[in-house]
Structure formats: structure tokens, C-alpha cells
Motif scaffolding. Structure first.
Motif, short mmCIF file in Angstrom:
data_model
loop_
_atom_site.label_atom_id
_atom_site.label_comp_id
_atom_site.label_asym_id
_atom_site.label_seq_id
_atom_site.Cartn_x
_atom_site.Cartn_y
_atom_site.Cartn_z
N GLY A 164 -23.85 -32.86 28.11
CA GLY A 164 -24.87 -33.72 28.72
C GLY A 164 -24.60 -35.19 28.57
N GLY A 165 -23.32 -35.56 28.56
CA GLY A 165 -22.95 -36.96 28.44
C GLY A 165 -22.80 -37.45 27.02
N GLU A 166 -23.19 -36.62 26.04
CA GLU A 166 -23.03 -37.01 24.63
C GLU A 166 -21.75 -36.39 24.08
N VAL A 167 -20.94 -37.22 23.43
CA VAL A 167 -19.68 -36.75 22.87
C VAL A 167 -19.87 -36.45 21.39
N VAL A 168 -19.49 -35.25 20.98
CA VAL A 168 -19.66 -34.84 19.59
C VAL A 168 -18.34 -34.33 19.04
N GLY A 169 -18.13 -34.56 17.75
CA GLY A 169 -16.93 -34.08 17.08
C GLY A 169 -17.28 -32.93 16.15
N LYS A 170 -16.76 -32.97 14.93
CA LYS A 170 -17.03 -31.92 13.95
C LYS A 170 -18.43 -32.12 13.39
N PRO A 171 -19.24 -31.06 13.33
CA PRO A 171 -20.62 -31.23 12.86
C PRO A 171 -20.74 -31.53 11.37
N GLY A 172 -19.87 -30.95 10.56
CA GLY A 172 -19.91 -31.25 9.13
C GLY A 172 -20.91 -30.45 8.33
N THR A 173 -22.10 -30.20 8.89
CA THR A 173 -23.12 -29.44 8.17
C THR A 173 -23.65 -28.32 9.06
N ALA A 174 -24.24 -27.30 8.42
CA ALA A 174 -24.78 -26.17 9.16
C ALA A 174 -25.96 -26.60 10.03
N ASP A 175 -26.76 -27.53 9.55
CA ASP A 175 -27.92 -27.98 10.33
C ASP A 175 -27.49 -28.65 11.63
N VAL A 176 -26.47 -29.50 11.54
CA VAL A 176 -25.97 -30.17 12.74
C VAL A 176 -25.34 -29.16 13.69
N ALA A 177 -24.58 -28.23 13.15
CA ALA A 177 -23.94 -27.20 13.98
C ALA A 177 -24.99 -26.35 14.69
N ARG A 178 -26.07 -26.02 13.99
CA ARG A 178 -27.14 -25.21 14.58
C ARG A 178 -27.80 -25.96 15.75
N THR A 179 -28.06 -27.25 15.54
CA THR A 179 -28.66 -28.06 16.59
C THR A 179 -27.78 -28.12 17.82
N ARG A 180 -26.48 -28.27 17.60
CA ARG A 180 -25.56 -28.33 18.74
C ARG A 180 -25.51 -27.01 19.49
N TRP A 181 -25.50 -25.89 18.75
CA TRP A 181 -25.46 -24.60 19.39
C TRP A 181 -26.73 -24.34 20.19
N LYS A 182 -27.86 -24.77 19.69
CA LYS A 182 -29.11 -24.61 20.43
C LYS A 182 -29.06 -25.38 21.74
N ALA A 183 -28.36 -26.51 21.74
CA ALA A 183 -28.27 -27.35 22.93
C ALA A 183 -27.28 -26.79 23.95
N MET A 184 -26.19 -26.18 23.50
CA MET A 184 -25.15 -25.76 24.43
C MET A 184 -25.19 -24.27 24.78
N GLU A 188 -16.91 -21.71 9.63
CA GLU A 188 -15.93 -22.06 10.67
C GLU A 188 -16.40 -23.18 11.59
N PRO A 189 -17.62 -23.09 12.14
CA PRO A 189 -18.02 -24.12 13.12
C PRO A 189 -18.26 -25.50 12.53
N LEU A 190 -18.34 -25.61 11.22
CA LEU A 190 -18.65 -26.91 10.61
C LEU A 190 -17.47 -27.88 10.69
N ALA A 191 -16.25 -27.33 10.78
CA ALA A 191 -15.06 -28.17 10.68
C ALA A 191 -14.25 -28.26 11.96
N VAL A 192 -14.87 -27.89 13.10
CA VAL A 192 -14.14 -27.93 14.36
C VAL A 192 -14.95 -28.68 15.41
N ALA A 193 -14.25 -29.31 16.34
CA ALA A 193 -14.91 -30.10 17.38
C ALA A 193 -15.85 -29.23 18.20
#
Length: 224
Positions: free
Chosen positions: A87-107, A167-172
Motif C-alpha cells: 500500500g505504498g509503505e516500504v517495510v524491511g525486517k520486522p524484528g519483533t513478533a508484534d510488528v510481524a503480526r501487524t504486517r501479516w494482518k495488513a497483507m 523465521e518471519p522476524l528476521a526477513v524482509a
């Protein structure tokens, strides 16, 4: 010809090895956050290419200055950097489970663009080659591969289990195509090797720009 991968990514290394190249691995020491902060509102492709360039240049300079490059042997250094655009936002490695969860909910159930920047530096006889007229000989080349990824929708239980693996915490983009994340990818439109971390077609073209035929690298072995 010595081939050096300026990345600690096991996925990129696996792609190259499967394609017949076993490179030396020399991890760059660049500060990615500082590079990103130095770019005023960069486009996604500009950002990943700048990071790839910084990694390749830093490793190439270190090899040349430290005498790690044989004076009689040319060395090719390849740097890469990947990010996901949603959606126009560029994201890299999430680093934490909370950030990864938020990204997965969005995509989940949607699509994203996986951008992988590539930079190739050729050290001719142990020294970084100068950039010359592109019509003649180029010692540095760079580019970005963009691939559309179509995501499925994991259940809450599946997502919890996936996040728990780490796994998803350390990958783009908080996913992989060649690992556990592959269960939740419906498909890709474009180059799958770029989604894993290094585009073989683009890398071949960039190597050609610096005068290196990819077939010459098949079967090569690093000097660990």
C-alpha cells in the motif's frame, strides 16, 4: 574470477549455490539505518538500490585495502537488499513478533511488491575499477527487481505458530518463499529468485555489464 557475496543471508547463498556458484561470503558492516536516514524521501527502488550499493562498495573497499583480493585475480562483489512495499509503505525486517503480526494482518489475502536492490562491483586485479563510459566498460552496475507477491490468509493458529518459529522476524516483509512462509504465499508474478533474496536474471545482466559471463562462475568454489 573470485565471486563474493556481501550478505549474511543463507537464502541468497542457497540460491547461488543451487545455480552453480559457491561464493565467498563477506558480510558488510554498513549502518543501514544511517543510509536510510541520509536519503530525503527516497522511492522504494532508490532505497533498496542505495543499500545494496553501500554493502557492495564497503566489502569491495575492504577487500582491496586489506589485501584480501589477489593482485592477479579479478573479484566480483555482489550486494543485495530487499524490502516489501504494501500500500505504498516500504517495510524491511520486522524484528519483533508484534510488528510481524501487524504486517501479516495488513497483507493477508492481498498483494505486495517485493523489491530487491542489486549492486555489482568488479575489482580488476585487486583494485576497485573506475566507472567509465557505459558504451565501453563498466566496473560497477546496479538495478532493482520488483516482483508481486500474492498472499493467502493464515488462520490465527497458523499465524501464531509461524511467528513462534522466529523465521518471519528476521526477513524482509515478515515472510519467506523458500521456508515456512511459503505455505502462506499463493503465488508470485515475476522472478521468484528475487523474492528469496537475489534475482538470478538481474544478477546475470549486471555481471554482463561489468564484463563477466555467468557461465564462467559455474562450479566456482570460495576460498574459505
Amino acid at each position: 574470477m573470485r565471486f563474493v557475496l556481501a550478505s549474511a543471508s543463507p537464502a541468497r547463498l542457497a540460491v547461488l549455490r543451487a545455480a552453480g556458484v559457491d561464493p565467498d561470503v563477506v558480510v558488510s558492516g554498513v549502518d543501514e539505518d544511517a543510509i536510510t536516514a541520509s536519503l530525503p524521501d527516497p522511492a522504494p527502488a532508490e532505497l533498496v538500490t542505495a543499500l545494496a550499493r553501500a554493502k557492495a562498495d564497503e566489502v569491495a573497499a575492504r577487500l582491496a585495502d586489506g589485501g584480501d583480493s589477489d593482485g592477479d585475480t579479478d573479484t566480483v562483489v555482489v550486494g543485495c537488499d530487499s524490502m516489501l512495499s504494501i500500500g505504498g509503505e516500504v517495510v524491511g525486517k520486522p524484528g519483533t513478533a508484534d510488528v510481524a503480526r501487524t504486517r501479516w494482518k495488513a497483507m493477508a489475502g492481498g498483494t505486495g511488491e517485493l523489491l530487491t536492490g542489486h549492486a555489482v562491483v568488479r575489482l580488476r586485479g585487486g583494485a576497485p575499477g573506475a566507472v567509465v563510459d557505459r558504451a565501453a566498460r563498466v566496473d560497477r552496475a546496479e538495478g532493482t527487481q520488483v516482483t508481486t507477491v500474492r498472499f493467502s490468509t493464515p488462520s490465527d493458529e497458523e499465524l501464531d505458530a509461524y511467528l513462534a518459529t522466529g523465521e518471519p522476524l528476521a526477513v524482509a516483509g515478515a515472510f519467506t518463499l523458500d521456508g515456512l512462509g511459503g505455505w502462506f504465499v499463493e503465488g508470485v508474478d515475476g522472478d521468484p529468485s528475487s523474492v528469496i533474496g537475489i534475482s538470478l536474471p538481474l544478477t546475470r545482466r549486471l555481471l554482463a555489464e561489468v564484463g563477466v559471463g555467468v557461465a564462467a562462475l559455474w562450479g566456482s568454489r570460495g576460498t574459505e
